[in-house]
Design an enzyme around this catalytic site. Structure first.
Site, PDB file in Angstrom:
ATOM      1  N   GLY A  11       0.794  -1.222   0.000  1.00 35.96           N
ATOM      2  CA  GLY A  11       0.000   0.000   0.000  1.00 35.96           C
ATOM      3  C   GLY A  11       0.828   1.275   0.000  1.00 35.96           C
ATOM      4  O   GLY A  11       0.438   2.275  -0.603  1.00 35.96           O
ATOM      5  N   ASN A  12       2.009   1.244   0.662  1.00 33.14           N
ATOM      6  CA  ASN A  12       2.817   2.458   0.740  1.00 33.14           C
ATOM      7  C   ASN A  12       3.402   2.855  -0.620  1.00 33.14           C
ATOM      8  O   ASN A  12       3.875   3.960  -0.799  1.00 33.14           O
ATOM      9  CB  ASN A  12       3.928   2.315   1.789  1.00 33.14           C
ATOM     10  CG  ASN A  12       4.838   1.155   1.488  1.00 33.14           C
ATOM     11  OD1 ASN A  12       4.427   0.161   0.897  1.00 33.14           O
ATOM     12  ND2 ASN A  12       6.095   1.269   1.861  1.00 33.14           N
ATOM     13  N   LYS A 127     -13.127  -9.515   5.463  1.00 32.42           N
ATOM     14  CA  LYS A 127     -12.394  -8.372   4.916  1.00 32.42           C
ATOM     15  C   LYS A 127     -13.254  -7.106   4.953  1.00 32.42           C
ATOM     16  O   LYS A 127     -14.186  -6.958   4.145  1.00 32.42           O
ATOM     17  CB  LYS A 127     -11.971  -8.722   3.474  1.00 32.42           C
ATOM     18  CG  LYS A 127     -11.206  -7.642   2.770  1.00 32.42           C
ATOM     19  CD  LYS A 127      -9.772  -7.585   3.207  1.00 32.42           C
ATOM     20  CE  LYS A 127      -9.087  -6.372   2.625  1.00 32.42           C
ATOM     21  NZ  LYS A 127      -7.734  -6.184   3.117  1.00 32.42           N
ATOM     22  N   LYS A 211      -3.536  -9.626  -1.965  1.00 28.84           N
ATOM     23  CA  LYS A 211      -2.608  -9.431  -3.081  1.00 28.84           C
ATOM     24  C   LYS A 211      -1.318 -10.245  -2.916  1.00 28.84           C
ATOM     25  O   LYS A 211      -0.690 -10.616  -3.898  1.00 28.84           O
ATOM     26  CB  LYS A 211      -2.307  -7.945  -3.304  1.00 28.84           C
ATOM     27  CG  LYS A 211      -1.492  -7.287  -2.200  1.00 28.84           C
ATOM     28  CD  LYS A 211      -0.152  -6.789  -2.691  1.00 28.84           C
ATOM     29  CE  LYS A 211       0.680  -6.137  -1.614  1.00 28.84           C
ATOM     30  NZ  LYS A 211       0.405  -6.288  -0.214  1.00 28.84           N
ATOM     31  N   LYS A 273       2.101 -12.433   4.038  1.00 30.64           N
ATOM     32  CA  LYS A 273       3.339 -12.337   3.245  1.00 30.64           C
ATOM     33  C   LYS A 273       4.228 -13.550   3.482  1.00 30.64           C
ATOM     34  O   LYS A 273       4.791 -14.121   2.542  1.00 30.64           O
ATOM     35  CB  LYS A 273       4.111 -11.057   3.593  1.00 30.64           C
ATOM     36  CG  LYS A 273       3.309  -9.808   3.305  1.00 30.64           C
ATOM     37  CD  LYS A 273       4.105  -8.547   3.576  1.00 30.64           C
ATOM     38  CE  LYS A 273       3.198  -7.351   3.746  1.00 30.64           C
ATOM     39  NZ  LYS A 273       2.208  -7.157   2.682  1.00 30.64           N
TER      40      LYS A 273
HETATM   41  P1  ADP Z   1       1.328  -3.872   2.676  1.00 27.69           P
HETATM   42  O1  ADP Z   1       0.500  -2.691   2.353  1.00 27.69           O
HETATM   43  O2  ADP Z   1       2.694  -3.808   2.087  1.00 27.69           O
HETATM   44  O3  ADP Z   1       0.628  -5.183   2.426  1.00 27.69           O
HETATM   45  P2  ADP Z   1       0.927  -4.237   5.536  1.00 27.69           P
HETATM   46  O4  ADP Z   1       0.797  -3.048   6.429  1.00 27.69           O
HETATM   47  O5  ADP Z   1      -0.280  -5.045   5.214  1.00 27.69           O
HETATM   48  O6  ADP Z   1       1.662  -3.742   4.232  1.00 27.69           O
HETATM   49  O7  ADP Z   1       2.005  -5.246   6.183  1.00 27.69           O
HETATM   50  C1  ADP Z   1       3.355  -4.869   6.448  1.00 27.69           C
HETATM   51  C2  ADP Z   1       3.529  -4.382   7.875  1.00 27.69           C
HETATM   52  O8  ADP Z   1       3.419  -5.480   8.795  1.00 27.69           O
HETATM   53  C3  ADP Z   1       4.896  -3.829   8.207  1.00 27.69           C
HETATM   54  O9  ADP Z   1       5.069  -2.517   7.747  1.00 27.69           O
HETATM   55  C4  ADP Z   1       4.930  -3.934   9.748  1.00 27.69           C
HETATM   56  O10 ADP Z   1       4.460  -2.745  10.316  1.00 27.69           O
HETATM   57  C5  ADP Z   1       3.932  -5.035  10.058  1.00 27.69           C
HETATM   58  N1  ADP Z   1       4.439  -6.231  10.733  1.00 27.69           N
HETATM   59  C6  ADP Z   1       3.665  -7.038  11.499  1.00 27.69           C
HETATM   60  N2  ADP Z   1       4.360  -8.067  12.002  1.00 27.69           N
HETATM   61  C7  ADP Z   1       5.643  -7.922  11.552  1.00 27.69           C
HETATM   62  C8  ADP Z   1       6.839  -8.690  11.731  1.00 27.69           C
HETATM   63  N3  ADP Z   1       6.849  -9.816  12.457  1.00 27.69           N
HETATM   64  N4  ADP Z   1       7.969  -8.270  11.113  1.00 27.69           N
HETATM   65  C9  ADP Z   1       7.952  -7.141  10.363  1.00 27.69           C
HETATM   66  N5  ADP Z   1       6.851  -6.375  10.160  1.00 27.69           N
HETATM   67  C10 ADP Z   1       5.694  -6.759  10.735  1.00 27.69           C
HETATM   68 MG    MG Z   2      -1.233  -5.825   3.366  1.00 24.32          MG
END
Ligand code: ADP
Ligand code: MG
Length: 311
Positions: A11-12, A127, A211, A273
């Site tokens: 998302g970023n 969701k 995604k 992820k």
């Molecule tokens: P995206 O939009 O890329 O899918 P998300 O916000 O859904 O991003 O997921 C990524 C975020 O998950 C990271 O930026 C971090 O803040 C968070 N996060 C949660 N658990 C962990 C972990 N164990 N290690 C690293 N980041 C984590």
């Molecule tokens: Mg996400």
């Protein structure tokens, strides 16, 4: 060595409004073209949460005010978001390629993804999408449209839809042919438009495919070498955000499964992820998955920065 890479953009990398998105994709385009400059074949998958929420809300409000605007089904809103984000990415990546005098075509493939109508996700909707409503408005809306709403963390009520697992990508052969012909492909926007099979036909459904899971699926189906998940952190951590936090450089499948069971990865953010990475590399020695930040993408491929998940 030339590698076939599927990138999942978080998302970023997109921002929320059209002007924010134009600025954000220009930065993402640099990271994407860095990988092209290293000689790799690249397919880009991106999210669409805020964008599809915005499109859906705009139609919702308009449909409440005038009969000239019809109710817009979610699958159609999802398709619109693929076009809108695909346009910005195609434009920004194309500009970046021209600036570096790299001769390469860029194409967005509108992508449908088959999901199983028996997927338990359709009975337990998880969701949340779109805006928050107070209880009175929510009850009136649900009476009118039959949608399901849930209370979302004390902030009000939101519509919820299913988040089923991807089964197969309808356009996988088209995507593979384009990649093999050297085209930089943007596919599976927002995870892809979810369709179910009914009497031999594919029909769009109100659902959202994660995604990261979609990127893992398309990477598998075009037989990519590397799945790169670009997000807000350089690496995956255990004990994330705690005093004993530890950043991971490599993650084997047994370790990943152990950490998943121990609850180190937040559901809805890092967990999908890691799970998507495991699914892509499991039993395939020649594949790897990397989770890292947008800025770190080319170093992750060339220097092993980020967190690498391998069988
Ligand atoms: P995206 O939009 O890329 O899918 P998300 O916000 O859904 O991003 O997921 C990524 C975020 O998950 C990271 O930026 C971090 O803040 C968070 N996060 C949660 N658990 C962990 C972990 N164990 N290690 C690293 N980041 C984590
Ligand atoms: Mg996400």
């Amino acid at each position: 060595m030339k590698q076939k890479i599927v990138i999942a953009l978080g998302g970023n990398a997109l921002g929320e409004t059209p002007s924010e998105q134009r600025d954000a994709v220009a930065i993402a385009a640099r990271s994407i073209v860095d990988l092209i400059a290293l000689g790799h074949d690249v397919t880009v998958v991106h999210g669409n949460g805020p964008q599809v929420g915005m499109i859906h809300l705009a139609f919702d409000i308009a449909a409440q005010q005038t009969e000239d605007i019809p109710e817009m089904p979610f699958a159609e809103a999802s398709a619109m978001s693929q076009g809108y984000i695909g346009y910005h990415l195609q434009n920004a990546v194309g500009n970046e390629l021209r600036e570096r005098t790299i001769d390469k075509s860029v194409a967005t493939v509108l992508t449908q993804v088959v999901v199983d109508k028996q997927d338990p996700a359709f009975t337990t909707l998880t969701k949340p999408i779109g805006p928050f409503y107070d209880e009175v408005t929510m009850l009136a809306l649900s009476e009118k449209n039959g949608y399901t709403y849930i209370e979302d963390s004390g902030r009000g009520y939101r519509r919820v839809v299913a988040s089923p697992m991807p089964v197969t990508v309808v356009e996988r052969d088209a995507i593979k042919s384009l990649v093999d012909a050297g085209v930089l492909v943007i596919s599976n926007g927002g995870g892809g438009i979810p369709v179910i099979e009914e009497n031999g036909k594919y029909v769009g459904v109100d659902a959202v495919i994660d995604k990261d899971n979609a990127a893992s699926k398309v990477a598998d189906e075009i037989d990519a070498d590397i799945l790169v998940i670009l997000t807000g952190v350089d690496k995956v951590a255990i004990h994330y955000g705690k005093f004993n936090q530890e950043w991971l450089t490599t993650l084997t499948i047994p370790m990943a499964n152990q950490y998943i069971n121990e609850g180190h990865f937040a559901p809805g953010s890092m967990l999908p992820k890691v799970e998507a990475s495991v699914r892509f590399v499991e039993g395939r020695q020649n594949r790897k998955a990397i989770i890292t930040s947008l800025e770190n993408a080319h170093l992750a491929i060339s220097e092993g920065n980020g967190t690498t998940i391998q069988s």
